[in-house]
Design an enzyme around this catalytic site. Structure first.
Site, PDB file in Angstrom:
ATOM      1  CB  SER A 301      -1.028  -0.020   1.350  1.00 51.06           C
ATOM      2  OG  SER A 301      -1.885   0.997   0.898  1.00 51.06           O
ATOM      3  CG  ASP A 364      -6.376  -2.936  -4.488  1.00 56.97           C
ATOM      4  OD1 ASP A 364      -6.971  -2.213  -3.786  1.00 56.97           O
ATOM      5  OD2 ASP A 364      -5.097  -2.951  -4.094  1.00 56.97           O
ATOM      6  CG  HIS A 419      -5.372  -2.201  -0.235  1.00 56.54           C
ATOM      7  ND1 HIS A 419      -4.557  -2.017  -1.396  1.00 56.54           N
ATOM      8  CD2 HIS A 419      -4.879  -1.328   0.665  1.00 56.54           C
ATOM      9  CE1 HIS A 419      -3.596  -1.175  -0.961  1.00 56.54           C
ATOM     10  NE2 HIS A 419      -3.858  -0.887   0.034  1.00 56.54           N
TER      11      HIS A 419
END
Length: 493
Positions: A301, A364, A419
């Site tokens: 991320s 995602d 995610h």
């Protein structure tokens, strides 16, 4: 017509499930026999174990009867040769020296193993982070760096953490940083723990790797995606160069601030994350001068964005250069990362020889930002697109996975599940190629997916968000009262 019993929950939606995800007849017969043995007093395996073994058996059967390959014996010999390779002999290829050509389709077993290992080191940053807003240690690491990997069950990796990394929380990313709501004295008013630097120290691991590996692991965002809205979405010159930085090389301004900002009155963020990386990586390189070294940077991320920035920084500043013109190879294994910079940033990383493999889930949203409109897919109008302050480009090689291919994962509309890092590692373990069906290669426990999510099929009986500290970190003191466990100052160093 035979009356077949299919376990409920395996097919929840015709739109998101393929027919092959229904357990085979042999698999169901096997499960029913195990249920019969249970009635006779035997202990059955879990549904997860049955699914895993059943998928593996059916895949092995389908693989042995390969009708599509013109010479199946040649294919078998090639597969055996690949499986007999040692990482120490091909580590440069696994680290991307040839941009992973021939290693992704089908997935090379050595690459898969290394990707999962580095992904678990990125996951360690989540498992060790104190997210509790009622803790006075919120925003710090829960463990001493000397024991952190052992506490998280990663002591067998052969790495030792040499330094914790911190960043100032006084920048415009309010949904990323965690701050305590406790009224008493806090561990820090201005810093957040961001990750660590580690180095391979175990001699057997060094022998297996074929070199001494330096790892930088960055913390990202485990579930909440509100930080995406915090992105300033404005490109700014990176300014990384010892003499003459190229003003055309630009990166997202929020990521740059997070990496370069410091807080002079803060003990932990007195120097920026950038300066901390320079000092520690330089120290390790000097300590092991003359050995075969590699630098591997990982993150998930927003941590992936920091991995990209730090890789570029180390290469641009020449920190990885030793013995004249010889360079220590730098590899980034990125998980669910956003775009970081413009096309000049991408081209400069390629010229510097930084190798980047991006693992993403097709569903995602984070890898699609920033630059949802103007990005690498609009190069046909590049002459005027590149002049815009919000034109972004992805870097490196992409490995795209698809969570709808896993029979362990249930249909959901929750974007945080798409995610989730543990879900990505689960998909890596089951991915073999885009043509082959999903089955777990190493048998990595699917229960890990629900560690901080609610993504597994209900029939697996794995509770959501099951990982938590005993009593949320509360202990009884000598007076019998429940209080927060005190942490030694050495915990933060």
């Amino acid at each position: 017509m035979m009356n077949l019993r299919i376990k409920p929950g395996l097919i929840a939606s015709q739109n998101t499930r393929n027919l092959w995800e229904v357990p085979s007849l042999n698999m169901r017969i096997k499960y029913n026999k195990q249920r019969q043995r249970q009635r006779n007093g035997a202990s059955p395996p879990s549904a997860t174990q049955v699914l895993t073994s059943g998928e593996k058996e059916s895949t092995e059967k389908s693989g042995s009867a390969d009708h599509h390959h013109p010479h199946p014996q040649v294919k078998d010999i090639s597969a055996k040769r690949k499986s007999a390779r040692k990482l120490s002999d091909v580590w440069r290829e696994v680290q991307g020296s040839n941009n992973w050509e021939g290693l992704l389709e089908p997935m090379d077993h050595l690459l898969r193993s290394e990707l999962i290992k580095y992904g678990e080191l990125a996951q360690a940053c989540y498992d060790a982070f104190d997210f509790d807003p009622f803790s006075k240690y919120c925003g710090s690491c829960k463990y001493n760096r000397r024991t952190m990997l052992q506490e998280l069950g990663l002591s067998l990796t052969g790495y030792e953490i040499t330094k914790y990394l911190y960043a100032t929380s006084n920048i415009n990313l309010p949904n990323f940083f965690k701050k305590s709501r406790a009224g008493e004295k806090l561990w820090s008013n201005h810093a957040n723990w961001m990750g660590f630097v580690a180095v391979a120290e175990d001699e057997q691991e060094i022998k297996r790797l074929g070199r001494r590996d330096i790892v930088i692991s960055w913390r990202g965002t485990v579930t909440r995606l509100e930080w995406v809205a915090d992105l300033m979405d404005f490109l700014k010159p990176a300014g990384f160069h010892s003499n003459h930085p190229d003003p055309r090389v630009k990166v997202e301004s929020g990521f740059l601030s997070l990496y370069t900002a410091s807080e002079k009155d803060c003990r932990f963020a007195k120097s920026s994350a950038q300066d901390q990386i320079h000092a520690e990586v330089g120290r390790i390189i000097e300590k092991y001068k003359g050995e075969q070294l590699s630098i591997t940077i990982t993150g998930h991320s927003l941590g992936s964005a920091l991995a990209m920035l730090s890789a570029y920084d180390i290469a641009e500043m020449g920190i990885n250069q030793e013995n004249g013109n010889e360079k220590i190879p730098i590899t980034v294994f990125s998980f669910a990362g956003p775009r970081v910079g413009n096309s000049d940033f991408k081209e400069r990383l390629e010229r510097l020889g930084v190798k980047i493999l991006r693992v993403v889930n097709a569903h995602d949203v984070v890898p699609k930002v920033p630059g949802i409109v103007f990005n690498e897919y609009f190069q046909f109008v590049t002459e005027w697109i590149e002049r815009l302050p919000w034109s972004y480009s992805h870097v490196g090689v992409e490995l795209q996975l698809d969570h709808t291919k896993s029979p362990f994962l249930r249909p959901t509309s929750d974007p945080s599940c798409f995610h989730n890092l543990e879900a990505h590692l689960h998909l890596l373990d089951g991915y073999h190629s885009h043509q082959e069906r999903f089955h777990l290669a190493s048998g990595r426990d699917p229960a890990l997916v629900n560690k901080a999510a609610d993504f597994l099929e209900d029939h697996l009986n794995i509770p959501p968000c099951w990982r938590q500290d005993p009593n949320k970190g509360m202990v009884r003191n000598s007076e019998g009262r429940w209080v927060q466990r005190q942490r030694s100052p050495s915990c933060f160093l």
